[in-house]
Design a protein around this motif. Structure first.
Motif, PDB file in Angstrom:
ATOM      1  N   TYR A  16     -50.317 -88.378  36.928  1.00 43.46           N
ATOM      2  CA  TYR A  16     -50.834 -87.755  38.154  1.00 43.46           C
ATOM      3  C   TYR A  16     -51.394 -88.817  39.104  1.00 43.46           C
ATOM      4  O   TYR A  16     -51.071 -88.842  40.291  1.00 43.46           O
ATOM      5  N   GLY A  49     -47.347 -79.641  42.931  1.00 42.24           N
ATOM      6  CA  GLY A  49     -47.348 -80.166  41.566  1.00 42.24           C
ATOM      7  C   GLY A  49     -45.976 -79.924  40.958  1.00 42.24           C
ATOM      8  O   GLY A  49     -45.776 -78.957  40.241  1.00 42.24           O
ATOM      9  N   HIS A  58     -61.188 -87.672  39.454  1.00 46.74           N
ATOM     10  CA  HIS A  58     -59.842 -88.160  39.767  1.00 46.74           C
ATOM     11  C   HIS A  58     -59.833 -88.881  41.111  1.00 46.74           C
ATOM     12  O   HIS A  58     -59.278 -89.977  41.249  1.00 46.74           O
ATOM     13  N   PHE A  59     -60.474 -88.259  42.117  1.00 47.41           N
ATOM     14  CA  PHE A  59     -60.434 -88.874  43.443  1.00 47.41           C
ATOM     15  C   PHE A  59     -61.329 -90.106  43.534  1.00 47.41           C
ATOM     16  O   PHE A  59     -61.031 -91.029  44.286  1.00 47.41           O
ATOM     17  N   SER A  67     -51.169 -77.231  47.560  1.00 48.49           N
ATOM     18  CA  SER A  67     -50.657 -78.006  46.427  1.00 48.49           C
ATOM     19  C   SER A  67     -50.649 -77.265  45.093  1.00 48.49           C
ATOM     20  O   SER A  67     -51.212 -77.748  44.105  1.00 48.49           O
ATOM     21  N   PRO A  68     -50.003 -76.084  45.053  1.00 48.86           N
ATOM     22  CA  PRO A  68     -49.915 -75.371  43.774  1.00 48.86           C
ATOM     23  C   PRO A  68     -48.912 -76.054  42.845  1.00 48.86           C
ATOM     24  O   PRO A  68     -48.196 -76.974  43.266  1.00 48.86           O
ATOM     25  N   ASN A  69     -48.890 -75.602  41.619  1.00 49.17           N
ATOM     26  CA  ASN A  69     -47.986 -76.194  40.640  1.00 49.17           C
ATOM     27  C   ASN A  69     -46.761 -75.318  40.450  1.00 49.17           C
ATOM     28  O   ASN A  69     -46.867 -74.105  40.286  1.00 49.17           O
ATOM     29  N   GLU A  83     -45.394 -84.146  44.306  1.00 51.21           N
ATOM     30  CA  GLU A  83     -45.456 -85.305  43.411  1.00 51.21           C
ATOM     31  C   GLU A  83     -44.078 -85.923  43.162  1.00 51.21           C
ATOM     32  O   GLU A  83     -43.941 -87.136  43.046  1.00 51.21           O
ATOM     33  N   ASP A 118     -54.235 -83.091  52.592  1.00 51.52           N
ATOM     34  CA  ASP A 118     -53.581 -82.671  51.348  1.00 51.52           C
ATOM     35  C   ASP A 118     -54.183 -81.325  50.982  1.00 51.52           C
ATOM     36  O   ASP A 118     -55.374 -81.217  50.718  1.00 51.52           O
ATOM     37  N   HIS A 134     -48.911 -81.019  48.698  1.00 54.81           N
ATOM     38  CA  HIS A 134     -48.595 -81.979  47.627  1.00 54.81           C
ATOM     39  C   HIS A 134     -48.272 -81.179  46.361  1.00 54.81           C
ATOM     40  O   HIS A 134     -49.067 -81.124  45.418  1.00 54.81           O
ATOM     41  N   HIS A 189     -56.077 -72.402  44.540  1.00 58.37           N
ATOM     42  CA  HIS A 189     -55.095 -72.838  45.534  1.00 58.37           C
ATOM     43  C   HIS A 189     -55.266 -72.068  46.841  1.00 58.37           C
ATOM     44  O   HIS A 189     -55.038 -72.604  47.920  1.00 58.37           O
ATOM     45  N   ASP A 212     -50.444 -90.184  42.871  1.00 57.81           N
ATOM     46  CA  ASP A 212     -51.397 -90.132  43.982  1.00 57.81           C
ATOM     47  C   ASP A 212     -51.580 -91.506  44.633  1.00 57.81           C
ATOM     48  O   ASP A 212     -51.817 -91.600  45.841  1.00 57.81           O
ATOM     49  N   VAL A 267     -59.321 -80.277  47.488  1.00 57.42           N
ATOM     50  CA  VAL A 267     -59.019 -79.995  46.079  1.00 57.42           C
ATOM     51  C   VAL A 267     -60.326 -79.633  45.361  1.00 57.42           C
ATOM     52  O   VAL A 267     -61.380 -80.196  45.666  1.00 57.42           O
ATOM     53  N   TYR A 283     -58.337 -84.713  51.171  1.00 54.05           N
ATOM     54  CA  TYR A 283     -57.769 -84.033  50.015  1.00 54.05           C
ATOM     55  C   TYR A 283     -58.628 -82.812  49.723  1.00 54.05           C
ATOM     56  O   TYR A 283     -59.745 -82.941  49.228  1.00 54.05           O
ATOM     57  N   GLN A 298     -61.904 -81.899  40.235  1.00 50.75           N
ATOM     58  CA  GLN A 298     -61.109 -83.131  40.295  1.00 50.75           C
ATOM     59  C   GLN A 298     -61.856 -84.291  40.954  1.00 50.75           C
ATOM     60  O   GLN A 298     -61.253 -85.294  41.348  1.00 50.75           O
TER      61      GLN A 298
HETATM   62  N1  ARG Z   1     -51.423 -79.639  41.924  1.00 47.49           N
HETATM   63  C1  ARG Z   1     -52.794 -79.952  41.696  1.00 47.49           C
HETATM   64  C2  ARG Z   1     -53.492 -78.794  40.989  1.00 47.49           C
HETATM   65  O1  ARG Z   1     -53.069 -77.664  41.116  1.00 47.49           O
HETATM   66  C3  ARG Z   1     -53.533 -80.243  42.962  1.00 47.49           C
HETATM   67  C4  ARG Z   1     -53.020 -81.439  43.704  1.00 47.49           C
HETATM   68  C5  ARG Z   1     -54.021 -81.961  44.676  1.00 47.49           C
HETATM   69  N2  ARG Z   1     -53.554 -83.069  45.462  1.00 47.49           N
HETATM   70  C6  ARG Z   1     -53.444 -84.316  45.046  1.00 47.49           C
HETATM   71  N3  ARG Z   1     -52.986 -85.225  45.885  1.00 47.49           N
HETATM   72  N4  ARG Z   1     -53.804 -84.688  43.849  1.00 47.49           N
HETATM   73  O2  ARG Z   1     -54.479 -78.993  40.327  1.00 47.49           O
END
Ligand code: ARG
Length: 564
Positions: free
Chosen positions: A307, A160, A338-339, A121-123, A257, A118, A158, A132, A311, A331, A329, A335
């Motif tokens: 979120y 956002g 989160h993980f 994964s930008p938004n 997502e 993973d 992945h 990113h 996931d 990231v 992942y 975070q």
């Molecule tokens: N889009 C998220 C961000 O910019 C990162 C996602 C990371 N991947 C995941 N599976 N949560 O913060």
């Protein structure tokens, strides 16, 4: 590697099989200074067997060791130090590299097992941040490294592209948006709406309710909401892809997502069946107290998901689709919690494979010592960085080598490569400050320096003309100057392994700098093209350096031009 085995075998034989080969292999060290030899065996581990002090054992071992294949074997204190036979060692290393070429260093750690990564994964509807960028280049390099170790990486972006923020964006667009404006400059315009929304909603909190309602509509498949969302997504993706193209990086999947929207009911049902869901102020949570973690919020009061819900669905989907041996992942370290929560919930659900999920965190990029922030306007735009780096590389080439063919392509390779390399040479978890001038320098510990060293090796080979090194009978090299280079070259497979095991591309970046330095030092002292019986061996070494530097850069995602 082979050479280390030679040493280990000599010890095993000398001890009459008291220790196993694997045991000895794991104990053998590489001395800090090569005056102490190429390998050292600490005799400590034998003191129990022989009931003697290691200082006594070491000289006794030396007596028993067959010195064939070594320049010297000697006892220093509790150590047995081995000096390899430089000529035969160098001959073996160089022959292996020339024969395997870019395949040198390949090894089977992964048995072709699948590893989803993973990454990036930008938004949607926001600029791509330097964070990113880190995720993109680290993820890409890990994919190359894993492939070299015979894993099968699957690069997943992945995106956002789902969540309450799209409710806000739709509401903002409905209030202040213009189609024309968005078409002209999608990302910046959408970002502007989003920022404006936050300013206004501080005074008008009812806007939040509107936004939530839009996201609810989106999750329920409302046509207007879906069309707007799709449009924002398409425009953003077009833009992101232009950056990926510049970086020379692609993905196996863009399942973001939103892809999991129709897969979340199952997750919620499973959690319910397993009695893991609890109600807390109208919302649904999983309690994670026994892990020392905050509860995971699975569903909000209005029934929309979060979120982590997405996931969870993604983790399950990846397990079923890829039957992975590891799932990574890449990231930022902000975070981490989160993980941890993600893994804990999966564990609670009874999935043993949760242990194969690894968060690969990384540190922050700062500017002038300050944290970057979109909201506060302290922001570095990735596309600007890449363009500026290429321009700077162009300038340097114009000064240093104005007649270079393919100038523009080389400037791309050098500028973009410099940015990628700079990111990867820092240990993943370190924060670092971004300074463009420093990134694109041709000297020091930079990407262009390594590229330049490779180009220099290529130019020596061009000067040498057509020499059939592969079939040449190499005499081997035994001078001190080449020894450091030879040792580095022989270390490459071990470096690949370490980079894979530690998920750390910086191991390869640092290695390539060291190899470049030793090579440049060698070159300053030695006339490679002098006609004598070691000329072929010297050329073989230059060719090997070129191969290994190019391959190192490739593993980092950086091109190596033949001339610059
Ligand atoms: N889009 C998220 C961000 O910019 C990162 C996602 C990371 N991947 C995941 N599976 N949560 O913060």
């Amino acid at each position: 590697m082979e050479q280390k085995k030679l040493v280990a075998q000599a010890i095993v034989d000398a001890t009459g099989g008291q220790l196993s080969l694997d045991e000895v292999m794991s104990k053998i060290e590489v001395p800090k200074s090569y005056e102490l030899g190429d390998y050292a065996f600490p005799a400590f581990i034998l003191s129990k067997v022989y009931r003697k002090a290691p200082q006594q054992i070491a000289p006794e071992l030396v007596e028993k060791i067959d010195q064939d294949g070594f320049d010297k074997v000697e006892a220093v204190g509790p150590y047995v130090n081995f000096f390899l036979d430089k000529k035969s060692f160098s001959k073996n290393v160089l022959a292996a590299i020339l024969q395997k070429k870019e395949g040198y260093g390949q090894q089977d750690l992964g048995h072709a097992g699948n590893v989803p990564i993973d990454m990036s994964s930008p938004n949607i509807a926001k600029p791509m941040s330097m964070g990113h960028l880190r995720s993109t280049v680290i993820g890409n390099s890990l994919a190359e490294l894993l492939k070299k170790a015979n894993y099968n990486p699957i690069k997943i972006n992945h995106l956002g592209d789902w969540g309450t923020q799209f409710g806000k964006l739709i509401e903002a667009y409905k209030l202040w948006g213009s189609e024309e404006e968005v078409r002209k400059d999608p990302i910046n315009t959408l970002l502007k709406y989003y920022v404006h929304f936050h300013e206004v909603d501080e005074k008008q909190p009812e806007l939040d309710d509107e936004a939530r309602a839009w996201f609810k509509k989106l999750e329920d498949g409302d046509e207007e909401a879906t069309n707007l969302w799709q449009w924002f997504r398409d425009e953003s993706l077009k833009f992101f892809k232009s950056i990926y193209q510049k970086l020379g990086i692609d993905f196996d999947s863009y399942n973001g997502e939103s892809f999991y929207n129709d897969k979340m009911d199952e997750v919620v049902n499973l959690l319910e069946q397993k009695n893991l869901l609890q109600e807390s102020r109208g919302a649904e949570i999983v309690d994670l107290e026994k892990y020392g973690l905050n509860p995971a919020l699975i569903k909000k009061t209005d029934g929309t998901t979060l979120y982590i819900t997405r996931d969870l669905a993604a983790a399950l989907y990846r397990y079923r689709t890829y039957n992975f041996v590891q799932s990574l992942y890449v990231v930022g370290n902000e975070q981490t919690n989160h993980f941890k929560q993600l893994k804990a919930v999966l564990k609670e659900m009874g999935y043993e494979w949760a242990d194969d999920i690894h968060h690969i965190p990384f540190g922050l990029i700062t500017s002038g010592g300050k944290k970057l922030s979109t909201r506060k306007g302290n922001i570095i735009l990735l596309e600007d960085v890449l363009n500026d780096a290429v321009d700077l590389a162009k300038k340097q080439i114009a000064e240093k080598n104005p007649d270079l063919p393919n100038k523009d392509q080389v400037a791309e390779d050098v500028g973009v490569g410099a940015v990628i390399f700079h990111d990867l040479k820092n240990e993943r978890l370190n924060n670092f400050d971004f300074n463009l001038e420093e990134v694109v320098r041709f000297e020091g510990e930079t990407g262009p320096y390594v590229q330049y060293s490779h180009a220099r090796a290529m130019s020596i080979l061009r000067k040498a003309g057509n020499v059939d090194l592969e079939n040449a009978q190499l005499a081997g090299l035994n001078d001190e100057e080449s020894w450091e280079v030879i040792r580095q070259l022989s270390n490459f497979p071990a470096m690949v392994r370490r980079a894979v095991e530690e998920y750390e591309p910086s191991v390869i970046a640092k290695y390539s700098i060291h190899l470049s330095k030793s090579f440049n030092k060698y070159y300053a002292h030695t006339k490679v093209l002098t006609d004598d019986d070691q000329k072929d061996s010297r050329l073989a070494m230059v060719a090997s350096v070129a191969i290994v530097l190019k391959e190192s850069l490739r593993l980092l995602g950086v091109n190596a031009p033949n001339e610059m």
